[in-house]
Design a protein around this motif. Structure first.
Motif, PDB file in Angstrom:
ATOM      1  N   GLN A 128       0.809  -1.210   0.000  1.00 21.35           N
ATOM      2  CA  GLN A 128       0.000   0.000   0.000  1.00 21.35           C
ATOM      3  C   GLN A 128       0.847   1.267   0.000  1.00 21.35           C
ATOM      4  O   GLN A 128       0.315   2.368  -0.138  1.00 21.35           O
ATOM      5  N   VAL A 129       2.169   1.104   0.124  1.00 20.66           N
ATOM      6  CA  VAL A 129       3.055   2.274   0.186  1.00 20.66           C
ATOM      7  C   VAL A 129       4.058   2.303  -0.965  1.00 20.66           C
ATOM      8  O   VAL A 129       4.146   3.293  -1.702  1.00 20.66           O
TER       9      VAL A 129
ATOM     10  N   TYR B  74       3.374   3.537  -4.608  1.00 26.19           N
ATOM     11  CA  TYR B  74       2.732   4.846  -4.722  1.00 26.19           C
ATOM     12  C   TYR B  74       3.695   5.932  -4.238  1.00 26.19           C
ATOM     13  O   TYR B  74       3.828   6.161  -3.016  1.00 26.19           O
TER      14      TYR B  74
ATOM     15  N   ARG C 170       3.682   9.146  -3.977  1.00 27.97           N
ATOM     16  CA  ARG C 170       3.181  10.185  -3.066  1.00 27.97           C
ATOM     17  C   ARG C 170       3.068   9.668  -1.643  1.00 27.97           C
ATOM     18  O   ARG C 170       3.439  10.354  -0.679  1.00 27.97           O
ATOM     19  N   ARG C 171       2.562   8.458  -1.498  1.00 29.01           N
ATOM     20  CA  ARG C 171       2.452   7.874  -0.159  1.00 29.01           C
ATOM     21  C   ARG C 171       3.843   7.628   0.430  1.00 29.01           C
ATOM     22  O   ARG C 171       4.075   7.886   1.615  1.00 29.01           O
ATOM     23  N   LEU C 172       4.736   7.107  -0.398  1.00 28.82           N
ATOM     24  CA  LEU C 172       6.086   6.818   0.079  1.00 28.82           C
ATOM     25  C   LEU C 172       6.793   8.104   0.505  1.00 28.82           C
ATOM     26  O   LEU C 172       7.465   8.144   1.544  1.00 28.82           O
ATOM     27  N   ARG C 173       6.623   9.160  -0.276  1.00 27.22           N
ATOM     28  CA  ARG C 173       7.254  10.432   0.074  1.00 27.22           C
ATOM     29  C   ARG C 173       6.683  11.002   1.365  1.00 27.22           C
ATOM     30  O   ARG C 173       7.416  11.580   2.180  1.00 27.22           O
ATOM     31  N   SER C 174       5.390  10.849   1.575  1.00 27.71           N
ATOM     32  CA  SER C 174       4.775  11.323   2.814  1.00 27.71           C
ATOM     33  C   SER C 174       5.357  10.589   4.017  1.00 27.71           C
ATOM     34  O   SER C 174       5.587  11.179   5.078  1.00 27.71           O
ATOM     35  N   LEU C 175       5.593   9.288   3.838  1.00 25.96           N
ATOM     36  CA  LEU C 175       6.175   8.486   4.910  1.00 25.96           C
ATOM     37  C   LEU C 175       7.632   8.866   5.162  1.00 25.96           C
ATOM     38  O   LEU C 175       8.106   8.853   6.303  1.00 25.96           O
TER      39      LEU C 175
ATOM     40  N   CYS D  86       9.045   3.782  -8.929  1.00 18.84           N
ATOM     41  CA  CYS D  86       8.475   4.292  -7.677  1.00 18.84           C
ATOM     42  C   CYS D  86       9.550   4.385  -6.598  1.00 18.84           C
ATOM     43  O   CYS D  86       9.860   5.469  -6.103  1.00 18.84           O
TER      44      CYS D  86
ATOM     45  N   CYS E 186      12.268   7.860  -5.565  1.00 20.12           N
ATOM     46  CA  CYS E 186      12.324   8.385  -4.201  1.00 20.12           C
ATOM     47  C   CYS E 186      13.689   8.162  -3.540  1.00 20.12           C
ATOM     48  O   CYS E 186      14.184   9.034  -2.824  1.00 20.12           O
TER      49      CYS E 186
END
Length: 452
Positions: free
Chosen positions: A115-116, A119, A121-126, A194, A198
């Motif tokens: 789930q991370v 994606y 955007r999700r990975l960068r947020s984390l 992905c 990052c």
């Protein structure tokens, strides 16, 4: 009456040629560290036959022996009988995702990763809050004190793999259109990936620069997502097909003709080349998928580019990613490209075909086995005496950097070519460090490196 198959969907006759000769055993990474027949290709094929015959049940214990498989396909290259173990393990993996075959933690952890990681955007947020941790004295203290071990081996493995996070890790700053320099020889699209975009964005910068300098316009669709390699390697076919469909639509949405869709990470390339089978021919790229090294070796480096190449300061040890050498049969092309660098000293590992232990998310879900394989691979590469290791897969790169430490720099071949041509700084090796500077004036803006 014949017993009902417990594993419907396995390729008919794929295991039949296996004569249990054992040629696969020395090449098998899981057998190398576990020394168990059930954790070898030969043992798993025997188990599949027993399951098909109704003599063995695919329970949690049996499933665990399939989970130890890295899917490196070294056994496919080694098999003298032509057994398609790759087809067998790919058909078996979806069956392993049934709830009763893994613990609740194993299920939850895999679901979290899926789930991370695909994606950005999700990975960068984390990753954002970790910018104040990675590379600091706090991280050094956490490791030295054993604090990271308190969260369990899987979380500790994730922390050990964290690279330094550059500003470019959090922004897709590369322009949509990157014009060719000099005589134009073609037009290509490039996958950013992905995890790579990052964790190692410098690879994409270098790749674009090398392609431009060799006369190729590079298009980077801004809406592109994950290729589905991470989920594909875990047997999550529904998610893989959705990601694959979205990526094909993104690449096919590029205006104008394309000579190829290029990939700079071997795990991504291996999965993208399987789209025809995964998507059952319903949706296809309108240009062939090629690894960037495969493409450049075929087209040839331009005379202008090769005339700019200068010697590198260190010898280079070649690391062959499994999905490159075994999955795509790409081995000579990276070496041919690097040999264009004047006076390059290429070194070969003794066990080039043995997996480094990365294998998608294997080094996170099977951390002990992966760490041992990482140590073995690092020792093998270090024995060459090279100060640089060339690795063309982001997972391998992170794994090797963890286990090599300061013994060698791990860089993509495109970074080496770009640095040799004076287009891009060579991190940790060349004198002077570069930072990406991008002009954002229209679609023809270009990335460039400005020395600090």
């Amino acid at each position: 009456m014949e017993p009902k198959s417990q594993l419907p969907g396995l390729p008919a006759g794929a295991a039949d040629p296996c004569v249990h000769c054992g040629f696969c055993l020395p090449t098998c990474a899981s057998y190398r560290v576990l020394a168990s027949e059930m954790d070898s290709p030969r043992g798993r094929i025997h188990a599949l036959r027993a399951i098909e015959a109704g003599e063995l049940e695919l329970d949690a214990t049996v499933a665990s022996h399939f989970d130890t498989c890295l899917g490196c396909y070294a056994c496919v290259s080694a098999c003298p009988s032509g057994v398609r173990y790759d087809q067998l393990i790919e058909a078996t993996r979806p069956k392993l995702n049934q709830l009763q075959h893994r613990s609740s933690w194993q299920i939850s952890f895999r679901q979290l990763l899926l789930q991370v990681l695909p994606y950005p955007r999700r990975l960068r947020s984390l990753l954002q809050p970790l910018r104040a941790y990675v590379g600091t004295s706090l991280q050094a203290f956490a490791r030295r004190s054993g604090l990271t071990r308190l969260f369990g081996p899987e979380i500790e493995a994730m922390e050990q793999l964290l690279p330094a996070l550059a500003p470019e890790s959090f922004d897709d700053f590369l322009p949509t259109i990157n014009p060719a320099t000099g005589d134009r020889r073609g037009r290509v699209a490039l996958l950013l990936g992905c995890v790579q975009r990052c964790f190692d964005p410098a690879v994409s910068i270098a790749t674009v620069k090398v392609l431009q300098a060799n006369g190729f316009e590079v298009v980077i669709p801004p809406d592109q997502g994950c290729c589905g390699a991470v989920s594909h390697h875990q047997g999550e076919l529904e998610l893989t097909r959705q990601l694959a469909s979205d990526l094909v639509s993104s690449m096919n949405g590029v205006d104008g003709d394309l000579d190829a869709v290029l990939v700079a990470a071997s795990g991504c390339g291996h999965t993208m080349k399987a789209y025809d089978e995964l998507l059952k021919g319903d949706l296809q790229f309108r240009a062939p998928v090629l690894d960037v090294q495969e493409f450049l070796a075929d087209r040839g480096l331009s005379e202008t580019f090769t005339s700019q190449l200068q010697p590198l300061p260190e010898a280079v040890a070649m690391h062959d990613a499994c999905h490159m050498i075994h999955g795509q049969n790409i081995q000579t092309q990276p070496r041919a490209l690097l040999r264009a660098i004047p006076g390059i000293r290429l070194r070969e590992a003794i066990e080039a075909g043995v997996c480094c232990g990365s294998a998608g998310i294997y080094n996170l879900v099977q951390p002990d086995e992966a760490a041992e394989l990482g140590r073995i691979k690092a020792a093998d590469l270090s024995s060459t005496g090279a100060g640089i290791v060339a690795s063309a897969n982001i997972g391998c790169t992170l794994q090797l950097r963890r286990h090599l430490g300061d013994r060698a720099e791990v860089l993509h071949p495109m970074q080496l070519l770009a640095a040799s041509a004076g287009l891009h700084a060579l991190p940790g090796v060349a004198q002077g460090v570069g930072t990406a500077e991008v002009s954002r004036k229209g679609d023809d803006r270009q990335a460039r490196v400005a020395p600090l």
